[in-house]
Design a protein around this motif. Sequence first.
Motif, PDB file in Angstrom:
ATOM      1  N   UNK A 150       1.143   5.619  -0.422  1.00  0.00           N
ATOM      2  CA  UNK A 150       1.153   6.973   0.139  1.00  0.00           C
ATOM      3  C   UNK A 150       1.274   8.015  -0.962  1.00  0.00           C
ATOM      4  N   UNK A 151       2.101   7.732  -1.972  1.00  0.00           N
ATOM      5  CA  UNK A 151       2.254   8.668  -3.082  1.00  0.00           C
ATOM      6  C   UNK A 151       0.961   8.900  -3.830  1.00  0.00           C
ATOM      7  N   UNK A 152       0.216   7.825  -4.067  1.00  0.00           N
ATOM      8  CA  UNK A 152      -1.038   7.987  -4.803  1.00  0.00           C
ATOM      9  C   UNK A 152      -2.145   8.558  -3.925  1.00  0.00           C
ATOM     10  N   UNK A 153      -2.136   8.228  -2.653  1.00  0.00           N
ATOM     11  CA  UNK A 153      -3.137   8.820  -1.767  1.00  0.00           C
ATOM     12  C   UNK A 153      -2.911  10.316  -1.588  1.00  0.00           C
ATOM     13  N   UNK A 154      -1.715  10.794  -1.950  1.00  0.00           N
ATOM     14  CA  UNK A 154      -1.477  12.238  -1.919  1.00  0.00           C
ATOM     15  C   UNK A 154      -2.388  12.974  -2.887  1.00  0.00           C
ATOM     16  N   UNK A 155      -2.920  12.251  -3.885  1.00  0.00           N
ATOM     17  CA  UNK A 155      -3.852  12.878  -4.822  1.00  0.00           C
ATOM     18  C   UNK A 155      -5.172  13.270  -4.160  1.00  0.00           C
ATOM     19  N   UNK A 156      -5.395  12.801  -2.934  1.00  0.00           N
ATOM     20  CA  UNK A 156      -6.591  13.229  -2.211  1.00  0.00           C
ATOM     21  C   UNK A 156      -6.543  14.723  -1.893  1.00  0.00           C
ATOM     22  N   UNK A 157      -5.370  15.332  -2.019  1.00  0.00           N
ATOM     23  CA  UNK A 157      -5.261  16.776  -1.815  1.00  0.00           C
ATOM     24  C   UNK A 157      -5.725  17.564  -3.030  1.00  0.00           C
ATOM     25  N   UNK A 158      -6.021  16.877  -4.131  1.00  0.00           N
ATOM     26  CA  UNK A 158      -6.434  17.555  -5.362  1.00  0.00           C
ATOM     27  C   UNK A 158      -7.850  18.109  -5.227  1.00  0.00           C
ATOM     28  N   UNK A 195       3.028   8.222 -11.637  1.00  0.00           N
ATOM     29  CA  UNK A 195       3.412   6.882 -12.084  1.00  0.00           C
ATOM     30  C   UNK A 195       4.925   6.717 -12.010  1.00  0.00           C
ATOM     31  N   UNK A 196       5.656   7.736 -12.438  1.00  0.00           N
ATOM     32  CA  UNK A 196       7.118   7.687 -12.401  1.00  0.00           C
ATOM     33  C   UNK A 196       7.606   7.554 -10.962  1.00  0.00           C
ATOM     34  N   UNK A 197       7.004   8.320 -10.072  1.00  0.00           N
ATOM     35  CA  UNK A 197       7.407   8.269  -8.667  1.00  0.00           C
ATOM     36  C   UNK A 197       7.197   6.869  -8.096  1.00  0.00           C
ATOM     37  N   UNK A 219      -8.098   4.338  -5.972  1.00  0.00           N
ATOM     38  CA  UNK A 219      -8.156   3.007  -6.580  1.00  0.00           C
ATOM     39  C   UNK A 219      -6.802   2.561  -7.124  1.00  0.00           C
ATOM     40  N   UNK A 220      -5.926   3.504  -7.452  1.00  0.00           N
ATOM     41  CA  UNK A 220      -4.552   3.116  -7.770  1.00  0.00           C
ATOM     42  C   UNK A 220      -3.893   2.533  -6.526  1.00  0.00           C
ATOM     43  N   UNK A 221      -4.144   3.157  -5.376  1.00  0.00           N
ATOM     44  CA  UNK A 221      -3.607   2.634  -4.120  1.00  0.00           C
ATOM     45  C   UNK A 221      -4.160   1.240  -3.829  1.00  0.00           C
ATOM     46  N   UNK A 222      -5.448   1.033  -4.093  1.00  0.00           N
ATOM     47  CA  UNK A 222      -6.041  -0.291  -3.891  1.00  0.00           C
ATOM     48  C   UNK A 222      -5.372  -1.319  -4.798  1.00  0.00           C
ATOM     49  N   UNK A 223      -5.189  -0.975  -6.065  1.00  0.00           N
ATOM     50  CA  UNK A 223      -4.556  -1.903  -6.998  1.00  0.00           C
ATOM     51  C   UNK A 223      -3.144  -2.255  -6.584  1.00  0.00           C
ATOM     52  N   UNK A 224      -2.401  -1.271  -6.055  1.00  0.00           N
ATOM     53  CA  UNK A 224      -1.030  -1.519  -5.615  1.00  0.00           C
ATOM     54  C   UNK A 224      -1.025  -2.460  -4.410  1.00  0.00           C
ATOM     55  N   UNK A 225      -1.945  -2.238  -3.470  1.00  0.00           N
ATOM     56  CA  UNK A 225      -2.040  -3.146  -2.333  1.00  0.00           C
ATOM     57  C   UNK A 225      -2.373  -4.563  -2.763  1.00  0.00           C
ATOM     58  N   UNK A 226      -3.254  -4.712  -3.740  1.00  0.00           N
ATOM     59  CA  UNK A 226      -3.607  -6.036  -4.238  1.00  0.00           C
ATOM     60  C   UNK A 226      -2.427  -6.707  -4.935  1.00  0.00           C
ATOM     61  N   UNK A 268     -11.977  13.613 -10.028  1.00  0.00           N
ATOM     62  CA  UNK A 268     -11.458  12.555 -10.896  1.00  0.00           C
ATOM     63  C   UNK A 268     -10.068  12.102 -10.441  1.00  0.00           C
ATOM     64  N   UNK A 269      -9.243  13.032  -9.942  1.00  0.00           N
ATOM     65  CA  UNK A 269      -7.907  12.666  -9.471  1.00  0.00           C
ATOM     66  C   UNK A 269      -7.968  12.001  -8.099  1.00  0.00           C
ATOM     67  N   UNK A 270      -8.905  12.402  -7.268  1.00  0.00           N
ATOM     68  CA  UNK A 270      -9.055  11.766  -5.954  1.00  0.00           C
ATOM     69  C   UNK A 270      -9.438  10.294  -6.108  1.00  0.00           C
ATOM     70  N   UNK A 271     -10.415  10.033  -6.961  1.00  0.00           N
ATOM     71  CA  UNK A 271     -10.855   8.654  -7.183  1.00  0.00           C
ATOM     72  C   UNK A 271      -9.721   7.830  -7.789  1.00  0.00           C
ATOM     73  N   UNK A 272      -9.009   8.427  -8.735  1.00  0.00           N
ATOM     74  CA  UNK A 272      -7.877   7.743  -9.354  1.00  0.00           C
ATOM     75  C   UNK A 272      -6.833   7.368  -8.306  1.00  0.00           C
TER      76      UNK A 272
END
Length: 740
Positions: free
Chosen positions: A317-325, A645-647, A336-343, A329-333
């Motif tokens: 949820x924290x990384x998907x918050x970047x969809x508000x950017x 990342x810290x969060x 896929x960070x969320x995908x990596x965390x789920x994996x 480049x930050x939305x895509x990040x």
Amino acid sequence: MITTLYRWRFLFLVFLVGLCALLWPGVRAGVQVDNSLAAWFLEDDPALVAYQEFQERFGNDEVVIIGVHDSTTLLTPGNSQRLRHLSLALEAHPAVAAVLSAGTTTVPTPNGLHAARPLLDSGATPAAARRYLSRRPTLRQQLFSPDYRTARLLVVLRASPNFDDQRGEILTQLRRITGAHVPRGSYWLGGVGVVYAGLNALSQQDFGLFLGLGYALMFVLIWLLYRNLWLLLYTLGIVSLATYVTLGVYGLLGYRLNLMTVLLPVIIILLGLMDALHVVNERNHLARPGSTGPADTLQALRNLARPCLATMLTTVAGFLALLSSPMAILRVFGVFAALGIGLCLVFTFGLGVLVLPYAAPSPRATRITSNRLVTFYELVLRHRRLATAASVWLVALGLWGATRLRADTYTLGYLPANHLVVHDHQALEAAWGPYLPLELLVEPRSGYSLASPAVLQAAAAFADSARTLRSAGQVFGFQSLYQAGLETRYGPRGGQLLGQASAVQDMDARLRQDYPQLLAQFVHQPSGTGRITVSGRMLSARQLTATTDTLLRMASHTLGPVARVRPAGYQPLYARITNYVTTSQTNSLLLSFLLVLGLVWVFVGNFRLAVLALIPNVFPVVVLLGVMGWAGIAMDTATVSIAAIVLSFCTDDTVHFIHAYREQRRRGLGPAAARHRTVAHVGPTIVLTSAVLFGGYAVMLLASLQTVFLFGLLTSLSIAAALYGEVIIFPLLLERFDRD
């Protein structure tokens, strides 16, 4: 679920092997680098649309500036021949659209404007060339420095669909061509593209090298702590598979690595190691002397299924918050960070049933750390006032420093002082002056055209005003073509004839007939739009914005009555990144905090405890922003992602701490006993993962590239602050607000 997964573990292994084979083409494509504008901006972004319109009118605006220097004078037969041959060789390169230099400039013969000859042809003596240029100051300013020791070559690059991918190789070839005609040390290359190519090459080299060294150190530390190859295989497998699958999907969907997504392995190793070591720690606590088989492993996985799922959801949820950017480049990040965390969660349990049963329990490191941590916690409780005061002081200092934080980007400052790009930039500015192009578009008002004397005179007045700026140098635009033509025909005073309609009309006809290609570079005939290029210094995004605003005020004063002026080209995009970074940081952090608070509340079922849990998550972010503010580290594209990342790091440990604490309370323990048991149970994993990750990211402090150095420094400090928040602040909060 865990029992079923264990029963079908070998089928899961076969599935993994097949999945990796299918994703290999995506991995191979995904690891290619693409820092093009399409990766940074949304397709409908007004700034990107305006930039694309500018390119459609005037072609690729990326220009390589080559300075050629001679300590005495360039007006010698040998140097004239060298400039001619170099210009022709550069023009012959397929990626070059045009070369504007003394070697390609043609001038009218004594017979008139229509018959032309090369300025530096074999029949022209240096003295004759000097005399000719002295009578034509507009032309001379574009070709030579006042002392004739430095010549400037403007190499206009040809636009192509894959230009961003080829930029580095094109610049290498242009440097090689220049080196073949000019002695070493007597030429320099400059330009925005030159800086970015150097930065991209060094960032890939440094980030890959030091991230690899950091990973190696992390796994060495894991080996030293547990002395178990199966555990090493378990942690390495989680991180490797999650990274591989993420990059495979990333590449198959058509994405390529950029300045942000190159950080995906950083996110994955953070979450992968933390959950893996929590599982290892739980199994070590469950292990009984002489116990064999998978029972302890499966029970550890069952015990941690709920908190691991919660940490995954809160971090995603924290990384998907970047969809508000507003930045692509930050939305895509974020996605896929969320995908990596789920994996990471999938492989933590999938490899847990596959690998962990073969690994003998290794409780030594857990037990030693647990005992020392309990002793430390008792010490903190005995000095709780001092610990509380220190924590409040750190928060206040961080908040005060955060008020000093500024958003800015200065790309040249990321390179080490001894880098070739920095050396060339400094030498070129010293010998020639400001050279980076800042583009302005001039659109005549109703009743006027670019060839109107009033517009030409106003543009010339604007150019004179712009040259007075400290951050600006030469100015060349559509009006300069008319000035140069009039000087060619009437001598040095020809530029004063811009106000005479007959002279201007005659020159307009001659330019259209004899120099259509040159005219097209500064005049777009279908729209009647003109182009003015102001040569400026290498500036940060904030300084560039201020300079652009000043230029627009000057233009409003001189050109305002007859034309509209607006910034164009690449520089407005560069300046806009600062605003986007600030917006993205503010919106995404606020949204992620709210999402994390809501999910933790759902997980623990207690709003007060959820609010308390948010405080240790906020603390390292405050420390991070405070350090950046006090140290003068700007918030830019290289540092904006660290807060997210810290969060993610803090949320993971906080959820595990809360879960263990609530379990102890449900078993009937009082708050004090539950805190002690939780610190002894979960604390070792928090300390050991922090030590491993801190050591890995601290290696980046050895990097020469400033972006990598800052990433390692700020991430390491944030990990230390997160550890402080988890083992000192959070227990103190529970002791204060969750009493009997």
